[in-house]
Scaffold this active site. Structure first.
Site, PDB file in Angstrom:
ATOM      1  N   GLU A  83     -11.277   2.365   0.593  1.00  0.00           N
ATOM      2  CA  GLU A  83     -11.059   3.423   1.558  1.00  0.00           C
ATOM      3  C   GLU A  83     -12.219   4.307   1.359  1.00  0.00           C
ATOM      4  O   GLU A  83     -12.373   5.026   0.174  1.00  0.00           O
ATOM      5  CB  GLU A  83      -9.921   4.024   1.388  1.00  0.00           C
ATOM      6  CG  GLU A  83      -9.653   5.188   2.499  1.00  0.00           C
ATOM      7  CD  GLU A  83      -8.183   5.384   2.336  1.00  0.00           C
ATOM      8  OE1 GLU A  83      -7.722   6.607   2.984  1.00  0.00           O
ATOM      9  OE2 GLU A  83      -7.202   4.786   2.014  1.00  0.00           O
ATOM     10  N   LYS A 261       1.303   8.681  -0.194  1.00  0.00           N
ATOM     11  CA  LYS A 261       0.259   7.748  -0.097  1.00  0.00           C
ATOM     12  C   LYS A 261      -1.083   8.378  -0.378  1.00  0.00           C
ATOM     13  O   LYS A 261      -1.761   7.669  -1.076  1.00  0.00           O
ATOM     14  CB  LYS A 261       0.278   7.370   1.476  1.00  0.00           C
ATOM     15  CG  LYS A 261      -0.795   6.165   1.667  1.00  0.00           C
ATOM     16  CD  LYS A 261      -2.139   6.496   1.952  1.00  0.00           C
ATOM     17  CE  LYS A 261      -3.118   5.243   2.319  1.00  0.00           C
ATOM     18  NZ  LYS A 261      -4.374   5.640   2.710  1.00  0.00           N
ATOM     19  N   ASP A 277      -0.935  -3.258 -12.990  1.00  0.00           N
ATOM     20  CA  ASP A 277      -0.214  -3.745 -11.904  1.00  0.00           C
ATOM     21  C   ASP A 277       0.030  -2.709 -10.877  1.00  0.00           C
ATOM     22  O   ASP A 277       0.959  -1.801 -11.006  1.00  0.00           O
ATOM     23  CB  ASP A 277       1.195  -4.162 -12.509  1.00  0.00           C
ATOM     24  CG  ASP A 277       1.851  -4.884 -11.436  1.00  0.00           C
ATOM     25  OD1 ASP A 277       1.479  -4.782 -10.300  1.00  0.00           O
ATOM     26  OD2 ASP A 277       2.873  -5.844 -12.024  1.00  0.00           O
ATOM     27  N   HIS A 376     -13.895  11.991   6.138  1.00  0.00           N
ATOM     28  CA  HIS A 376     -13.456  10.394   6.070  1.00  0.00           C
ATOM     29  C   HIS A 376     -14.248   9.630   6.990  1.00  0.00           C
ATOM     30  O   HIS A 376     -14.812   8.413   6.893  1.00  0.00           O
ATOM     31  CB  HIS A 376     -12.019  10.422   6.452  1.00  0.00           C
ATOM     32  CG  HIS A 376     -11.243   8.957   6.174  1.00  0.00           C
ATOM     33  ND1 HIS A 376     -11.028   8.407   5.133  1.00  0.00           N
ATOM     34  CD2 HIS A 376     -11.257   8.143   7.501  1.00  0.00           C
ATOM     35  CE1 HIS A 376     -10.432   7.363   5.463  1.00  0.00           C
ATOM     36  NE2 HIS A 376     -10.747   6.933   6.936  1.00  0.00           N
TER      37      HIS A 376
END
Length: 392
Positions: A83, A261, A277, A376
């Site tokens: 991202e 998130k 993990d 972004h």
């Protein structure tokens, strides 16, 4: 040279120049980061030992977040993510935080739990007490499954028994509470649970079904906090707006899902880079975001200090390890841990949590000022242009 997380001209270098700068900034020998270039990294042959039906390997961009100070230590942080803007955002927030001493973090003991589910128990309440009466026996039997863990100071710390009403009857749940030291711990606690299940079922007068760890690692918490100068953030109005944005995430699950998130953008990237993990960490984080009232909310908190600065804090489960699993079998994961100068799992958890908090700060600052898309989309357009060029 002294270890630093702020190497000169890092952002403007080529990938090879950045590797050299990071190597020197971390005080590592030349070539220490060769594994992350693909040369000497994860090969299909080595991948064959990790999972089934291997056909190849998948590359993920690996960047280094700069400027981090965690518990007074300079840390270069490897982040594996596809991202755009994530690495840059974390680095920027860390630069603001370092002016006030960086991030301060702590952890609880590295405790994981396994659950043993027992069915067909005629007297679940009495069975619970029978299991607890055998606590010492069960703890000793659990420790006998992993003498190496015990030799390093770990092992079973407690036995917990619960009755859980379900739509198909009341089940007895027995938890093995285990200090797993510097491992993530899944293999250790699962082995113990499988070994102890027959005896626990015998004590309960039922039959065992599930024997596996829980990823709700609520006894293995990591915490990070920092104070950021209002002027560096953009002024008092920006601080107040960031606090208001944080308050909405605490109150509204729709906002909280996106807010959390953003935290996981940083946490997952470091976890992936170090061979941990990511799914277990994410499951633990989101379960922790559900409060006692059953409502999903924010993992972090934003508050204005008496001086008008911004105080930020984050607490969540952090089941990470530096031994076993991909942390040892994946060459790039080993190089990432070496770059960070990590000495134990607790330190890794503290750095990862600090990065998650930095990512959160950067996102809310962008939302409170120019909006999230400006930085972004600049990087997104660059990647799209590169893809179109490759296709032409």
């Amino acid at each position: 040279m002294a270890r630093t997380s702020r190497p000169t001209d890092f952002r403007h270098g080529t990938p090879a120049e950045r590797r050299d700068l990071a190597t020197r900034a971390a005080g590592l020998p030349d070539g220490a980061l060769t594994a992350v270039t693909g040369e000497g990294g994860l090969t299909p042959e080595r991948a064959e030992t990790m999972i089934e039906n291997v056909v190849g390997v998948l590359g993920v961009p690996l960047g280094i977040a700069t400027n981090f100070i965690v518990n007074d230590l300079e840390v270069l942080v490897p982040m594996a993510t596809e991202e755009p803007s994530v690495v840059a955002a974390a680095s920027h927030a860390a630069r603001i935080a370092r002016a006030s001493g960086g991030f301060h973090a702590s952890t609880s003991a590295p405790v994981m739990q396994a659950q043993i589910q027992v069915l067909d128990v005629p007297d679940p309440q009495a069975a619970r007490l029978r299991v607890l009466a055998a606590r010492e026996e069960l703890m000793a039997a659990g420790d006998a499954q992993d003498p190496s863990l015990v030799s390093f100071g770990g092992g079973v710390r407690d036995i917990v028994a619960r009755t859980v009403p379900t739509r198909v009857g009341t089940h007895l749940l027995v938890h093995l509470v285990v200090d797993v030291r510097d491992a993530m711990g899944a293999n250790a606690v699962n082995t113990m649970a499988e070994a102890l299940a027959p005896r626990i079922a015998e004590l309960a007068g039922g039959r065992p079904l599930l024997r596996i760890l829980t990823n709700k690692a609520d006894q293995r918490l990591a915490r990070a906090h920092a104070v950021l100068d209002a002027t560096e953030l953009g002024g008092p109005r920006v601080v107040r707006d960031m606090v208001a944005a944080g308050a909405l995430a605490e109150a509204d699950p729709y906002r909280a899902a996106t807010h959390n998130k953003g935290i996981m953008n940083g946490i997952t990237a470091v976890a992936l880079a170090t061979g941990n993990d990511t799914r277990a960490i994410e499951a633990g984080a989101h379960s922790h975001a559900v409060g006692p009232d059953g409502r999903y909310g924010s993992l972090s908190h934003f508050e204005e200090t008496a001086d008008g600065d911004l105080a930020v804090s984050l607490e969540l489960p952090m089941a990470v390890g530096i031994i076993g699993g991909a942390t040892k079998t994946h060459p790039s994961a080993g190089a990432a841990l070496q770059l960070m100068g990590i000495t134990d799992a607790a330190q890794l958890a503290e750095v990862i949590t600090s990065v998650g908090l930095a990512q959160n700060v950067a996102a809310l600052r962008a939302l409170a000022t120019e909006g999230i898309q400006r930085g972004h989309m600049t990087l997104h357009r660059r990647s799209v242009a590169s893809a179109q060029s490759d296709a032409s």
